[in-house]
Enzyme design. Structure first.
Site, PDB file in Angstrom:
ATOM      1  N   SER A  87      -9.092   4.354   0.930  1.00 47.18           N
ATOM      2  CA  SER A  87      -9.805   3.160   0.653  1.00 47.18           C
ATOM      3  C   SER A  87      -9.627   3.071  -1.177  1.00 47.18           C
ATOM      4  O   SER A  87      -9.288   3.941  -1.719  1.00 47.18           O
ATOM      5  CB  SER A  87     -11.205   3.198   0.522  1.00 47.18           C
ATOM      6  OG  SER A  87     -11.826   1.875   0.157  1.00 47.18           O
ATOM      7  N   HIS A 133     -17.464   3.096   6.110  1.00 50.32           N
ATOM      8  CA  HIS A 133     -17.142   2.562   4.857  1.00 50.32           C
ATOM      9  C   HIS A 133     -16.890   1.283   4.790  1.00 50.32           C
ATOM     10  O   HIS A 133     -17.481   0.487   4.067  1.00 50.32           O
ATOM     11  CB  HIS A 133     -15.888   3.437   4.275  1.00 50.32           C
ATOM     12  CG  HIS A 133     -15.652   2.929   2.932  1.00 50.32           C
ATOM     13  ND1 HIS A 133     -14.533   1.652   2.837  1.00 50.32           N
ATOM     14  CD2 HIS A 133     -15.626   3.055   1.787  1.00 50.32           C
ATOM     15  CE1 HIS A 133     -14.416   1.259   1.652  1.00 50.32           C
ATOM     16  NE2 HIS A 133     -14.858   1.984   0.876  1.00 50.32           N
ATOM     17  N   ASN A 134     -16.034   0.920   5.812  1.00 46.54           N
ATOM     18  CA  ASN A 134     -15.841  -0.685   5.752  1.00 46.54           C
ATOM     19  C   ASN A 134     -16.848  -1.492   6.483  1.00 46.54           C
ATOM     20  O   ASN A 134     -17.243  -2.764   5.984  1.00 46.54           O
ATOM     21  CB  ASN A 134     -14.518  -1.019   6.768  1.00 46.54           C
ATOM     22  CG  ASN A 134     -13.099  -0.487   6.137  1.00 46.54           C
ATOM     23  OD1 ASN A 134     -13.354   0.407   5.089  1.00 46.54           O
ATOM     24  ND2 ASN A 134     -12.143  -1.271   6.093  1.00 46.54           N
ATOM     25  N   ASN A 138      -5.716   1.879   8.510  1.00 50.31           N
ATOM     26  CA  ASN A 138      -7.100   1.672   9.161  1.00 50.31           C
ATOM     27  C   ASN A 138      -7.038   1.819  10.411  1.00 50.31           C
ATOM     28  O   ASN A 138      -7.308   0.819  11.206  1.00 50.31           O
ATOM     29  CB  ASN A 138      -7.564   0.450   8.682  1.00 50.31           C
ATOM     30  CG  ASN A 138      -8.227   0.333   7.380  1.00 50.31           C
ATOM     31  OD1 ASN A 138      -8.791   1.512   7.009  1.00 50.31           O
ATOM     32  ND2 ASN A 138      -8.446  -0.733   6.507  1.00 50.31           N
ATOM     33  N   GLU A 196     -19.033  -1.882   3.598  1.00 47.51           N
ATOM     34  CA  GLU A 196     -18.472  -2.806   2.712  1.00 47.51           C
ATOM     35  C   GLU A 196     -18.753  -4.356   2.969  1.00 47.51           C
ATOM     36  O   GLU A 196     -19.125  -5.053   2.215  1.00 47.51           O
ATOM     37  CB  GLU A 196     -16.803  -2.485   2.779  1.00 47.51           C
ATOM     38  CG  GLU A 196     -16.030  -3.459   2.011  1.00 47.51           C
ATOM     39  CD  GLU A 196     -14.468  -3.245   2.206  1.00 47.51           C
ATOM     40  OE1 GLU A 196     -14.090  -2.153   2.059  1.00 47.51           O
ATOM     41  OE2 GLU A 196     -13.858  -4.006   2.702  1.00 47.51           O
ATOM     42  N   ARG A 209      11.502   0.825   7.337  1.00 48.99           N
ATOM     43  CA  ARG A 209      12.326   0.633   8.696  1.00 48.99           C
ATOM     44  C   ARG A 209      13.680  -0.342   8.220  1.00 48.99           C
ATOM     45  O   ARG A 209      14.665  -0.078   8.287  1.00 48.99           O
ATOM     46  CB  ARG A 209      11.561  -0.520   9.538  1.00 48.99           C
ATOM     47  CG  ARG A 209      12.223  -0.412  10.826  1.00 48.99           C
ATOM     48  CD  ARG A 209      10.979  -0.665  11.901  1.00 48.99           C
ATOM     49  NE  ARG A 209      10.253  -2.077  11.479  1.00 48.99           N
ATOM     50  CZ  ARG A 209       9.540  -2.784  12.257  1.00 48.99           C
ATOM     51  NH1 ARG A 209       9.957  -2.767  13.549  1.00 48.99           N
ATOM     52  NH2 ARG A 209       9.080  -3.671  11.733  1.00 48.99           N
ATOM     53  N   MET A 239       0.707  -1.345   0.083  1.00 50.58           N
ATOM     54  CA  MET A 239       0.014  -0.069   0.012  1.00 50.58           C
ATOM     55  C   MET A 239       0.956   1.161   0.041  1.00 50.58           C
ATOM     56  O   MET A 239       0.579   2.186  -0.706  1.00 50.58           O
ATOM     57  CB  MET A 239      -1.036  -0.052   1.175  1.00 50.58           C
ATOM     58  CG  MET A 239      -2.148  -0.920   1.197  1.00 50.58           C
ATOM     59  SD  MET A 239      -3.365  -0.483  -0.328  1.00 50.58           S
ATOM     60  CE  MET A 239      -4.078   0.892   0.276  1.00 50.58           C
ATOM     61  N   LYS A 247     -14.127   6.309   7.621  1.00 50.42           N
ATOM     62  CA  LYS A 247     -13.534   5.176   7.024  1.00 50.42           C
ATOM     63  C   LYS A 247     -13.846   3.823   7.616  1.00 50.42           C
ATOM     64  O   LYS A 247     -14.206   2.821   6.897  1.00 50.42           O
ATOM     65  CB  LYS A 247     -12.022   5.184   7.012  1.00 50.42           C
ATOM     66  CG  LYS A 247     -11.318   3.903   6.273  1.00 50.42           C
ATOM     67  CD  LYS A 247     -11.403   3.864   4.859  1.00 50.42           C
ATOM     68  CE  LYS A 247     -10.672   2.832   4.182  1.00 50.42           C
ATOM     69  NZ  LYS A 247     -10.695   1.447   4.675  1.00 50.42           N
ATOM     70  N   ARG A 282     -19.605 -13.490   9.322  1.00 50.34           N
ATOM     71  CA  ARG A 282     -18.202 -13.836   9.221  1.00 50.34           C
ATOM     72  C   ARG A 282     -17.610 -14.854  10.288  1.00 50.34           C
ATOM     73  O   ARG A 282     -17.087 -15.821  10.279  1.00 50.34           O
ATOM     74  CB  ARG A 282     -17.284 -12.619   9.045  1.00 50.34           C
ATOM     75  CG  ARG A 282     -17.564 -11.933   7.410  1.00 50.34           C
ATOM     76  CD  ARG A 282     -16.406 -11.113   7.331  1.00 50.34           C
ATOM     77  NE  ARG A 282     -16.372 -10.155   6.087  1.00 50.34           N
ATOM     78  CZ  ARG A 282     -15.605  -9.477   5.745  1.00 50.34           C
ATOM     79  NH1 ARG A 282     -14.587  -9.274   6.177  1.00 50.34           N
ATOM     80  NH2 ARG A 282     -16.053  -8.520   4.765  1.00 50.34           N
ATOM     81  N   ARG A 321     -39.957  -4.250  32.165  1.00 47.13           N
ATOM     82  CA  ARG A 321     -39.062  -3.705  32.852  1.00 47.13           C
ATOM     83  C   ARG A 321     -39.638  -2.977  34.160  1.00 47.13           C
ATOM     84  O   ARG A 321     -39.088  -3.015  35.259  1.00 47.13           O
ATOM     85  CB  ARG A 321     -38.350  -2.547  32.030  1.00 47.13           C
ATOM     86  CG  ARG A 321     -37.525  -3.079  30.942  1.00 47.13           C
ATOM     87  CD  ARG A 321     -37.065  -2.124  29.944  1.00 47.13           C
ATOM     88  NE  ARG A 321     -35.854  -1.191  30.754  1.00 47.13           N
ATOM     89  CZ  ARG A 321     -35.839   0.176  31.038  1.00 47.13           C
ATOM     90  NH1 ARG A 321     -37.098   0.929  30.665  1.00 47.13           N
ATOM     91  NH2 ARG A 321     -35.145   0.648  31.641  1.00 47.13           N
TER      92      ARG A 321
HETATM   93  C1  6PG Z   1     -10.530  -0.507   1.605  1.00 46.93           C
HETATM   94  C2  6PG Z   1     -10.645  -1.821   2.267  1.00 46.93           C
HETATM   95  C3  6PG Z   1      -9.618  -2.111   2.828  1.00 46.93           C
HETATM   96  C4  6PG Z   1      -9.705  -3.615   3.459  1.00 46.93           C
HETATM   97  C5  6PG Z   1      -9.807  -3.990   4.994  1.00 46.93           C
HETATM   98  C6  6PG Z   1     -11.050  -4.629   5.287  1.00 46.93           C
HETATM   99  O1  6PG Z   1     -11.436   0.382   1.739  1.00 46.93           O
HETATM  100  O2  6PG Z   1      -9.617  -0.444   0.949  1.00 46.93           O
HETATM  101  O3  6PG Z   1     -11.893  -1.598   3.154  1.00 46.93           O
HETATM  102  O4  6PG Z   1      -9.441  -1.342   4.022  1.00 46.93           O
HETATM  103  O5  6PG Z   1     -10.010  -4.422   2.462  1.00 46.93           O
HETATM  104  O6  6PG Z   1      -8.668  -4.265   5.175  1.00 46.93           O
HETATM  105  O7  6PG Z   1     -10.675  -6.027   5.272  1.00 46.93           O
HETATM  106  P1  6PG Z   1     -11.107  -7.143   6.176  1.00 46.93           P
HETATM  107  O8  6PG Z   1     -12.359  -7.894   5.177  1.00 46.93           O
HETATM  108  O9  6PG Z   1      -9.993  -8.084   6.352  1.00 46.93           O
HETATM  109  O10 6PG Z   1     -11.672  -6.736   7.471  1.00 46.93           O
END
Ligand code: 6PG
Length: 488
Positions: free
Chosen positions: A136, A193-194, A110, A197, A42, A21, A190, A295, A453
């Site tokens: 991303s 976003h994930n 991330n 995703e 490094r 990356m 972000k 998952r 309750r």
């Molecule tokens: C992106 C992806 C990227 C990634 C994550 C999620 O936006 O480019 O979201 O950040 O694929 O690492 O991965 P996992 O499915 O392993 O949680």
């Protein structure tokens, strides 16, 4: 002594961390006019390799943090691309030693947004700017144009904005980057976003499963269906790559590759963070949560093995009219996808309120139109919905989405019903439908929960016909008493 422009201080941007990356991002930066890129890793071998493999990039390699800092013009700006976690803190510490007030450290990993808030606060004490930026698009996006979600101060954005704009993906002429908000806002967005995703990926996977098991079509045939769907409202990167994945043949066995991949999904944690944060904020993100849990469920081989002979439906399942079923699945996927986005944006709104970020929802939808993993045609509609009504309380109530769900809901209900009867898990579809029905319900059984309750814990309740807080003496004459205190 005034700063002399030296040969060394020729880079306007630096990258620390040269795994795939980082290397790709550095190459992307170097390919844009006006950028000269200093690079540091490094272990120097990796730096050396990158520089020798890409002489065209004109990288300035550094062997130490001191050399790296000396190579950068002021304000020094460096993007850290190392694995999120302790490594990030270590690099920040090193850079803080060689940078000066006004310089900018960007974390492009991330990172968990609360870590970014903490880091920004600590680094700010030194006068150095710290920016957490969500990036991303995977390896390809880093190289050719990612979607970028930076947080941090407005001052840092002044310097960083033009650099990030130069490397971001372009959607309809606009670079996919915006200053999301202060401190952790960029990493927060972000993270959402994930989460979206994850939901989108599960929805597609369930659609594939239902079509495969309902119609007997092969992965390659289903790939063609996804390719056709990619010309509809579902047009998106994830639908496009799904067709590619399904078409792939395993070189070793000649079988569809998807059939020889172990059915246990991994996760690096960003989806779980989205759900954990949503729980803290009190925002139902059930579509995303189901995707995280699906998952987890897939990755429990012992439990799955133990449960493998538990009974399912007695009748075997066949679809009478495959074309109608496939269209139903497409519409169920579309409706559930709207729910996942709507829930994700609800979480953005709640996070913005909690952390005092001025996040422009329409801008977020715009910067997700290209470069990122959830890029989709559909995001234009989200951006329109927020520009038509900036105070929109739930995305799914915007006229376009209301109509889309109205057109899809019968199919959606049929698919969820069919999947349940057939014993096929469709968590992302069914939980999204329950959310939809819950949200639009006139009256929810939450009233009974309040009664329960109050019964066991005197937790009190409110009434529909009168202001105040009430408690019932349940065991006595069922009379109500109004309580003066606050409800628990
Ligand atoms: C992106 C992806 C990227 C990634 C994550 C999620 O936006 O480019 O979201 O950040 O694929 O690492 O991965 P996992 O499915 O392993 O949680």
């Amino acid at each position: 002594m005034p700063d002399q422009p030296t040969k060394e201080a020729a880079a306007n941007i630096g990258v620390v961390g040269l795994a795939v990356m980082g290397s790709n991002l550095a190459r992307n930066l170097a390919s844009r006019e006006g950028n000269t890129v200093a690079v540091y890793n490094r272990s120097y071998e990796r730096t050396d390799l990158l520089v020798s493999e890409h002489p065209e990039a004109g990288f300035i390699p550094a062997q130490s943090y001191e050399e790296f800092a000396a190579a950068l013009s002021k304000p020094r700006t460096a993007i850290i691309m190392v694995q999120a976690g302790r490594g990030t803190d270590a690099v920040i510490d090193e850079l803080s030693k060689v940078f000066e007030p006004g310089d900018i450290i960007v974390d492009g990993g991330n990172a968990l947004f609360t870590d970014t808030i903490r880091r920004e606060k600590a680094v700010r004490e030194t006068g150095i700017n710290f920016v957490g930026a969500g990036i991303s698009g995977g390896e390809e996006g880093a190289l050719n144009g990612p979607s970028i979600m930076p947080g941090g101060s407005a001052e840092a954005w002044q310097t960083l904005g033009p650099i990030l704009r130069s490397i971001a993906a372009i959607a309809e002429g606009e670079p996919c980057v915006t200053h999301v908000g202060t401190d952790g806002a960029g990493h927060f967005v972000k993270m959402i976003h994930n989460g979206i995703e994850y939901a989108d990926m599960l929805l597609i996977a369930v659609a594939y499963d239902l079509i495969g098991r309902g119609t007997g079509k092969s992965p390659a045939e289903i790939a063609d269906i996804f390719t056709a769907w990619n010309k509809t409202e579902l047009e998106s990167y994830l639908i496009e790559i799904t067709a590619e994945v399904l078409k792939q043949v395993d070189a070793k066995t000649g079988k569809p590759l998807v059939d020889v991949i172990l059915d246990q999904a991994g996760a690096k944690g960003t989806g779980a963070w989205t759900v954990q944060t949503a729980l803290d904020l009190g925002i139902p993100v059930s579509g995303i949560a189901e995707a995280v849990f699906a998952r987890s469920l897939s990755s429990k081989p012992k439990q799955r093995e133990a449960a493998a002979d538990l009974p399912g439906p007695s009748e075997s399942w066949t679809v009478d009219d495959p074309d109608t079923f496939i269209e139903d699945v497409r519409l169920a996927l579309y409706a559930s996808k709207i729910i996942a986005y709507s829930q994700g944006f609800d979480e953005i709104v709640a996070g913005a309120e909690e952390y005092s970020w001025d996040i422009k929802k329409g801008e977020i939808a715009k910067i997700w139109r290209a470069g990122c993993i959830i890029r989709a045609q559909f995001l234009n509609r989200i951006s329109d919905a927020y520009s038509d009504d900036p105070g929109l309380v739930a995305l799914l109530t915007a006229p376009y989405f209301r109509d889309a769900i109205a057109g899809a809901q019968e199919s959606w209900r049929r698919v969820v019903g069919t999947a349940a009867a057939a014993g096929i898990p469709s968590p992302a579809f069914s939980s999204s439908l329950s959310y939809y029905d819950g949200l639009r319900a006139d009256r929810l059984p939450a009233a009974l929960i309040q009664g329960q309750r109050d019964f066991f814990g005197a937790h009190t309740y409110k009434r529909v016909d009168q202001d105040g807080i009430f408690h019932t003496l349940w065991s006595g004459d069922r009379s109500e008493i109004e309580t003066a205190g606050s409800s628990h």
